[in-house]
Design a protein around this motif. Structure first.
Motif, PDB file in Angstrom:
ATOM      1  N   GLU A 141       0.832  -1.208   0.000  1.00 20.47           N
ATOM      2  CA  GLU A 141       0.000   0.000   0.000  1.00 20.47           C
ATOM      3  C   GLU A 141       0.864   1.255   0.000  1.00 20.47           C
ATOM      4  O   GLU A 141       0.563   2.226  -0.710  1.00 20.47           O
ATOM      5  CB  GLU A 141      -0.924   0.010   1.217  1.00 20.47           C
ATOM      6  N   ASN A 142       1.931   1.240   0.793  1.00 16.97           N
ATOM      7  CA  ASN A 142       2.826   2.401   0.848  1.00 16.97           C
ATOM      8  C   ASN A 142       3.499   2.652  -0.493  1.00 16.97           C
ATOM      9  O   ASN A 142       3.585   3.795  -0.952  1.00 16.97           O
ATOM     10  CB  ASN A 142       3.874   2.223   1.946  1.00 16.97           C
ATOM     11  N   ILE A 143       3.999   1.590  -1.115  1.00 19.48           N
ATOM     12  CA  ILE A 143       4.654   1.743  -2.418  1.00 19.48           C
ATOM     13  C   ILE A 143       3.641   2.225  -3.451  1.00 19.48           C
ATOM     14  O   ILE A 143       3.939   3.103  -4.265  1.00 19.48           O
ATOM     15  CB  ILE A 143       5.316   0.422  -2.862  1.00 19.48           C
ATOM     16  N   GLY A 144       2.426   1.661  -3.408  1.00 18.68           N
ATOM     17  CA  GLY A 144       1.380   2.100  -4.329  1.00 18.68           C
ATOM     18  C   GLY A 144       1.063   3.572  -4.165  1.00 18.68           C
ATOM     19  O   GLY A 144       0.920   4.307  -5.146  1.00 18.68           O
ATOM     20  N   SER A 145       0.998   4.027  -2.920  1.00 17.79           N
ATOM     21  CA  SER A 145       0.734   5.436  -2.642  1.00 17.79           C
ATOM     22  C   SER A 145       1.865   6.327  -3.160  1.00 17.79           C
ATOM     23  O   SER A 145       1.626   7.371  -3.767  1.00 17.79           O
ATOM     24  CB  SER A 145       0.556   5.629  -1.138  1.00 17.79           C
ATOM     25  N   GLU A 146       3.092   5.886  -2.932  1.00 15.27           N
ATOM     26  CA  GLU A 146       4.249   6.638  -3.440  1.00 15.27           C
ATOM     27  C   GLU A 146       4.227   6.706  -4.958  1.00 15.27           C
ATOM     28  O   GLU A 146       4.517   7.755  -5.548  1.00 15.27           O
ATOM     29  CB  GLU A 146       5.549   5.987  -2.974  1.00 15.27           C
ATOM     30  N   ASN A 147       3.891   5.594  -5.604  1.00 16.27           N
ATOM     31  CA  ASN A 147       3.849   5.582  -7.066  1.00 16.27           C
ATOM     32  C   ASN A 147       2.757   6.486  -7.609  1.00 16.27           C
ATOM     33  O   ASN A 147       2.940   7.127  -8.645  1.00 16.27           O
ATOM     34  CB  ASN A 147       3.672   4.156  -7.589  1.00 16.27           C
ATOM     35  N   LEU A 148       1.632   6.561  -6.921  1.00 10.95           N
ATOM     36  CA  LEU A 148       0.581   7.478  -7.356  1.00 10.95           C
ATOM     37  C   LEU A 148       1.097   8.910  -7.401  1.00 10.95           C
ATOM     38  O   LEU A 148       0.778   9.668  -8.311  1.00 10.95           O
ATOM     39  CB  LEU A 148      -0.630   7.383  -6.421  1.00 10.95           C
ATOM     40  N   GLU A 149       1.886   9.245  -6.409  1.00 11.00           N
ATOM     41  CA  GLU A 149       2.437  10.602  -6.335  1.00 11.00           C
ATOM     42  C   GLU A 149       3.560  10.808  -7.357  1.00 11.00           C
ATOM     43  O   GLU A 149       3.552  11.757  -8.117  1.00 11.00           O
ATOM     44  CB  GLU A 149       2.959  10.849  -4.921  1.00 11.00           C
ATOM     45  N   LYS A 150       4.534   9.881  -7.371  1.00 12.84           N
ATOM     46  CA  LYS A 150       5.705  10.027  -8.244  1.00 12.84           C
ATOM     47  C   LYS A 150       5.383   9.860  -9.724  1.00 12.84           C
ATOM     48  O   LYS A 150       6.002  10.512 -10.560  1.00 12.84           O
ATOM     49  CB  LYS A 150       6.783   8.980  -7.891  1.00 12.84           C
TER      50      LYS A 150
END
Length: 129
Positions: free
Chosen positions: A41-50
């Protein structure tokens, strides 16, 4: 971030996300090494932003008439689940997928703390007390 600077996993994540997968599902399907769902979930959230500039057309792609809606998917799962001619394993899988889509496997745990309470929502992972 230009297309050339994207990693292979980021390209795969973008592809899965544009296909309608959640950010977390796309992380797992793209091959990121994750210890648990929280990390995914954290990586997914970061990817949404980046990677936002690479996925901004996602809604246009998902609105395409050849993409099944959740209503179509739920109707299909229900049809399989209720069809006695289908194999039992397929009927069970359809019922599981339908239940997951409806939030049937989400646990809500309330922990009382000073000044109020906090609600934790989890799926397959247990919450440490």
């Amino acid at each position: 971030m230009s297309e050339k600077k994207l990693t292979d996993k980021q390209r795969k994540w973008i592809l899965y996300y544009k296909q309608g997968k959640s950010a977390t599902e796309a992380v797992i399907l793209a091959g990121y090494k994750v210890k648990n769902n929280h990390v995914a979930e954290n990586i997914g959230s970061e990817n949404l932003e980046k990677l936002g500039e690479h996925i901004k057309d996602r809604e246009d792609l998902l609105d395409s008439s050849d993409i099944a809606t959740m209503q179509d998917i739920n109707r299909f799962w229900t049809k399989i689940m209720n069809n006695p001619k289908e194999e039992t394993k397929d009927r069970l899988k359809a019922s599981e997928l339908r239940a997951r889509a409806a939030g049937g496997f989400i646990d809500h745990k309330t922990v009382d703390v000073k000044g109020g309470s906090v609600v934790f929502i989890s799926g397959d992972e247990d919450i440490a007390e």
